[in-house]
Design a protein around this motif. Structure first.
Motif, PDB file in Angstrom:
ATOM      1  N   UNK A   1       1.024  -1.249  -0.051  1.00  0.00           N
ATOM      2  CA  UNK A   1      -0.035  -0.210  -0.205  1.00  0.00           C
ATOM      3  C   UNK A   1       0.831   1.288   0.001  1.00  0.00           C
ATOM      4  N   UNK A   2       2.076   1.140   0.813  1.00  0.00           N
ATOM      5  CA  UNK A   2       2.941   2.414   0.845  1.00  0.00           C
ATOM      6  C   UNK A   2       3.577   2.851  -0.674  1.00  0.00           C
ATOM      7  N   UNK A   3       3.952   1.504  -1.358  1.00  0.00           N
ATOM      8  CA  UNK A   3       4.471   1.818  -2.612  1.00  0.00           C
ATOM      9  C   UNK A   3       3.348   2.350  -3.659  1.00  0.00           C
ATOM     10  N   UNK A   4       2.294   1.815  -3.500  1.00  0.00           N
ATOM     11  CA  UNK A   4       0.835   2.206  -4.390  1.00  0.00           C
ATOM     12  C   UNK A   4       0.766   3.666  -4.058  1.00  0.00           C
ATOM     13  N   UNK A   5       0.965   3.987  -2.950  1.00  0.00           N
ATOM     14  CA  UNK A   5       0.658   5.627  -2.677  1.00  0.00           C
ATOM     15  C   UNK A   5       2.071   6.244  -3.472  1.00  0.00           C
ATOM     16  N   UNK A   6       2.886   5.706  -3.360  1.00  0.00           N
ATOM     17  CA  UNK A   6       4.109   6.564  -3.862  1.00  0.00           C
ATOM     18  C   UNK A   6       4.112   6.589  -5.464  1.00  0.00           C
ATOM     19  N   UNK A   7       3.460   5.653  -6.025  1.00  0.00           N
ATOM     20  CA  UNK A   7       3.306   5.791  -7.865  1.00  0.00           C
ATOM     21  C   UNK A   7       3.017   7.175  -8.338  1.00  0.00           C
ATOM     22  N   UNK A   8       1.662   7.722  -7.626  1.00  0.00           N
ATOM     23  CA  UNK A   8       1.451   8.983  -8.374  1.00  0.00           C
ATOM     24  C   UNK A   8       2.216  10.099  -8.011  1.00  0.00           C
ATOM     25  N   UNK A   9       3.047   9.969  -6.965  1.00  0.00           N
ATOM     26  CA  UNK A   9       4.009  11.004  -6.518  1.00  0.00           C
ATOM     27  C   UNK A   9       5.461  10.901  -7.628  1.00  0.00           C
ATOM     28  N   UNK A  10       5.719   9.678  -7.844  1.00  0.00           N
ATOM     29  CA  UNK A  10       6.786   9.544  -8.952  1.00  0.00           C
ATOM     30  C   UNK A  10       6.217   9.801 -10.262  1.00  0.00           C
ATOM     31  N   UNK A  11       5.161   9.365 -10.548  1.00  0.00           N
ATOM     32  CA  UNK A  11       4.660   9.798 -11.861  1.00  0.00           C
ATOM     33  C   UNK A  11       4.690  11.236 -12.085  1.00  0.00           C
ATOM     34  N   UNK A  12       4.275  12.227 -11.221  1.00  0.00           N
ATOM     35  CA  UNK A  12       4.362  13.475 -11.111  1.00  0.00           C
ATOM     36  C   UNK A  12       5.535  14.101 -11.031  1.00  0.00           C
ATOM     37  N   UNK A  13       6.417  13.584 -10.462  1.00  0.00           N
ATOM     38  CA  UNK A  13       8.004  13.945 -10.565  1.00  0.00           C
ATOM     39  C   UNK A  13       8.864  13.505 -11.584  1.00  0.00           C
ATOM     40  N   UNK A  14       8.572  12.632 -12.115  1.00  0.00           N
ATOM     41  CA  UNK A  14       9.498  11.815 -13.299  1.00  0.00           C
ATOM     42  C   UNK A  14       8.614  11.704 -14.449  1.00  0.00           C
ATOM     43  N   UNK A  15       7.386  11.616 -14.582  1.00  0.00           N
ATOM     44  CA  UNK A  15       6.914  11.699 -15.772  1.00  0.00           C
ATOM     45  C   UNK A  15       6.551  10.126 -16.380  1.00  0.00           C
ATOM     46  N   UNK A  16       7.099   9.188 -15.579  1.00  0.00           N
ATOM     47  CA  UNK A  16       7.379   7.877 -15.862  1.00  0.00           C
ATOM     48  C   UNK A  16       5.894   7.189 -14.794  1.00  0.00           C
ATOM     49  N   UNK A  17       5.220   6.381 -15.635  1.00  0.00           N
ATOM     50  CA  UNK A  17       4.441   5.435 -14.889  1.00  0.00           C
ATOM     51  C   UNK A  17       5.047   4.152 -14.461  1.00  0.00           C
ATOM     52  N   UNK A  18       5.341   3.899 -13.219  1.00  0.00           N
ATOM     53  CA  UNK A  18       6.006   2.699 -12.684  1.00  0.00           C
ATOM     54  C   UNK A  18       5.175   1.512 -12.546  1.00  0.00           C
ATOM     55  N   UNK A  19       5.657   0.342 -12.671  1.00  0.00           N
ATOM     56  CA  UNK A  19       5.095  -0.756 -12.468  1.00  0.00           C
ATOM     57  C   UNK A  19       5.359  -1.449 -11.064  1.00  0.00           C
ATOM     58  N   UNK A  20       4.311  -1.911 -10.403  1.00  0.00           N
ATOM     59  CA  UNK A  20       4.547  -2.389  -8.998  1.00  0.00           C
ATOM     60  C   UNK A  20       4.680  -3.659  -9.276  1.00  0.00           C
ATOM     61  N   UNK A  21       5.856  -4.414  -8.666  1.00  0.00           N
ATOM     62  CA  UNK A  21       6.353  -5.689  -8.776  1.00  0.00           C
ATOM     63  C   UNK A  21       6.843  -6.383  -7.530  1.00  0.00           C
TER      64      UNK A  21
END
Length: 188
Positions: A161-181
């Motif tokens: 859950x903590x990593x899922x919450x980070x994905x939106x912040x990371x996408x806005x910071x880097x412009x990359x949509x990350x994969x949760x693995x």
């Protein structure tokens, strides 16, 4: 005939050369002479000849550390009272394989893979930017060479859950949509 100037010049040269030769010895002080202590290396060491004729003992047989058979574990059923249970009550018996992995630990950590890069400098810049913002980012594999593919990952973390919450912040910071693995420490 030599002039008075020539006599003074020769006298000055003699005094300067004597000063150059002897004054360093005068100002240098008392010399300490060191003598190295050494011993001659013997040509052949003396050794006990009985060791050559002594019999060699066979190694001891030792049991293997891990059991070769499945391990039997006895688990007593819990009761509400802290009294010891009599031996006549049935006990649960479980068979456990010695080499079987624990079920709860296979999928216990997660990572976010932001991307795979061929240009290592771009990947390293992204990792340093993420670390500067406080994210636990790394470059995988660690010993990547120029021309090979490098993955930028954030994590691992046991909280999905903590990593899922980070994905939106990371996408806005880097412009990359990350994969949760799932994180696999044996094959990163």
């Amino acid at each position: 005939m030599a002039t008075q100037f020539q006599h003074r010049l020769v006298g000055t040269l003699v005094l300067v050369s004597l000063g150059v030769i002897f004054l360093p010895d005068v100002f240098d002080g008392e010399k300490a002479h060191y003598q190295e202590n050494y011993e001659a290396i013997p040509l052949r060491e003396d050794f006990d000849t009985e060791l050559l004729t002594a019999p060699v003992e066979a190694p001891e047989d030792v049991e293997a550390f891990m059991p070769q058979e499945p391990v039997t574990v006895t688990i007593n059923e819990s009761t509400d009272s802290p009294q010891p249970q009599p031996e006549s009550e049935p006990a649960a018996v479980a068979q456990v394989e010695a080499s079987a992995p624990k079920a709860g630990y296979q999928d216990s950590a997660w990572i976010i893979r932001l991307g795979t890069f061929r240009n290592i400098e771009n990947a390293k810049n992204l990792v340093s930017t993420l670390r500067g913002k406080g994210y636990p980012a790394q470059l995988m594999p660690r010993d990547v060479k120029q021309g090979e593919l490098a993955r930028v990952e954030v994590g691992p973390n046991v909280s999905k859950d903590k990593l899922e919450a980070m994905t939106a912040d990371l996408e806005s910071l880097t412009g990359l949509k990350g994969q949760l693995l799932r994180f696999n420490p044996l094959n990163p």
